[in-house]
Design a protein around this motif. Structure first.
Motif, PDB file in Angstrom:
ATOM      1  N   ARG A 215       0.827  -1.215   0.000  1.00 49.33           N
ATOM      2  CA  ARG A 215       0.000   0.000   0.000  1.00 49.33           C
ATOM      3  C   ARG A 215       0.862   1.267   0.000  1.00 49.33           C
ATOM      4  NH1 ARG A 215      -5.430  -0.131   0.555  1.00 49.33           N
ATOM      5  NH2 ARG A 215      -6.336  -2.118   1.179  1.00 49.33           N
TER       6      ARG A 215
ATOM      7  N   GLU B  74      -1.522   6.666   3.639  1.00 51.91           N
ATOM      8  CA  GLU B  74      -2.966   6.595   3.406  1.00 51.91           C
ATOM      9  C   GLU B  74      -3.441   5.145   3.310  1.00 51.91           C
ATOM     10  OE1 GLU B  74      -6.274   8.257   0.236  1.00 51.91           O
ATOM     11  OE2 GLU B  74      -4.147   8.654  -0.137  1.00 51.91           O
ATOM     12  N   ASP B  75      -4.508   4.820   4.020  1.00 50.46           N
ATOM     13  CA  ASP B  75      -5.149   3.503   3.988  1.00 50.46           C
ATOM     14  C   ASP B  75      -4.236   2.350   4.442  1.00 50.46           C
ATOM     15  OD1 ASP B  75      -7.542   4.612   3.084  1.00 50.46           O
ATOM     16  OD2 ASP B  75      -6.971   4.374   0.985  1.00 50.46           O
ATOM     17  N   THR B  76      -3.298   2.629   5.343  1.00 50.31           N
ATOM     18  CA  THR B  76      -2.395   1.577   5.823  1.00 50.31           C
ATOM     19  C   THR B  76      -2.744   1.090   7.223  1.00 50.31           C
ATOM     20  OG1 THR B  76      -0.836   3.143   6.787  1.00 50.31           O
ATOM     21  CG2 THR B  76      -0.459   2.491   4.479  1.00 50.31           C
TER      22      THR B  76
ATOM     23  N   ASN C  12       0.938   3.987  -2.862  1.00 49.81           N
ATOM     24  CA  ASN C  12       0.653   5.392  -2.564  1.00 49.81           C
ATOM     25  C   ASN C  12       1.704   6.312  -3.193  1.00 49.81           C
ATOM     26  OD1 ASN C  12      -1.636   4.805  -1.063  1.00 49.81           O
ATOM     27  ND2 ASN C  12      -0.584   4.898   0.906  1.00 49.81           N
TER      28      ASN C  12
END
Length: 191
Positions: free
Chosen positions: A45, A184-186, A49
């Motif tokens: 991820r 982000e989104d980790t 990113n």
């Protein structure tokens, strides 16, 4: 009594031929070939990113973003790495299976790769005249460091805090990255 083992230096041509048909990716370090380990979801991820932000700003420009499967040739062909993310702005750097002149490289650290990324790869990468930024991002905790080169002044380093922004300028490309962008989104929250 132990027996000495013979060691064969792998040539650049042999490495490239073997790598073309290999089921697993390998890096070549001074003639020795090493299999690459798989990566975690968070590692992927973070890599995605960074690549996403680079790809977004490279549209319609000479710079090209690469992720994970593009080789980087260093040390006159005795060493090849697979950087997690690479940005190349030199139009003459056009080999279809490897690049030689990135201006930006990012490596995502994992427990298995951190020492190699912090020492061995940093030593090899900083020998590239084109390189201006080397970004290290930890996949296990909120931590990022950038090494950057100011023309004529040498290399500097900075750990990034939640307030910091990394301004990247390569060729006609300008990009700003924050820890929020990297993580982000980790599942790792920035406080």
């Amino acid at each position: 009594m132990s027996h000495a083992q013979s060691h064969t230096f792998l040539s650049e041509d042999d490495y490239l031929r073997l790598e073309e048909h290999a089921a697993t990716r390998h890096e070549l370090v001074e003639g020795d070939m090493y299999a690459m380990a798989g990566a975690s979801e968070r590692h992927n991820r973070i890599t995605l990113n960074i690549a996403y932000h680079l790809r977004d700003v490279t549209r319609g420009k000479l710079c090209r973003a690469f992720m994970a499967d593009m080789k980087l040739r260093v040390a006159a062909g005795t060493t090849y790495y697979y950087p997690d993310v690479m940005l190349v702005c030199d139009p003459a750097d056009d080999h279809p299976i490897y690049k030689r002149a990135p201006c930006f490289i990012a490596e995502v650290l994992s427990p298995a790769t951190a020492n190699v990324d912090l020492r061995e790869k940093w030593q090899a990468y900083r020998s590239l005249p084109s390189l201006r930024y080397y970004l290290l991002v930890d996949a296990e905790r909120l931590w990022a460091k950038v090494f950057f080169r100011n023309e004529g002044e040498g290399w500097f380093e900075q750990e990034l805090s939640s307030e910091d922004r990394l301004d990247v300028t390569c060729g006609d490309l300008h990009l700003t990255l924050s820890l929020d962008d990297l993580y982000e989104d980790t599942g790792l929250l920035i406080v």
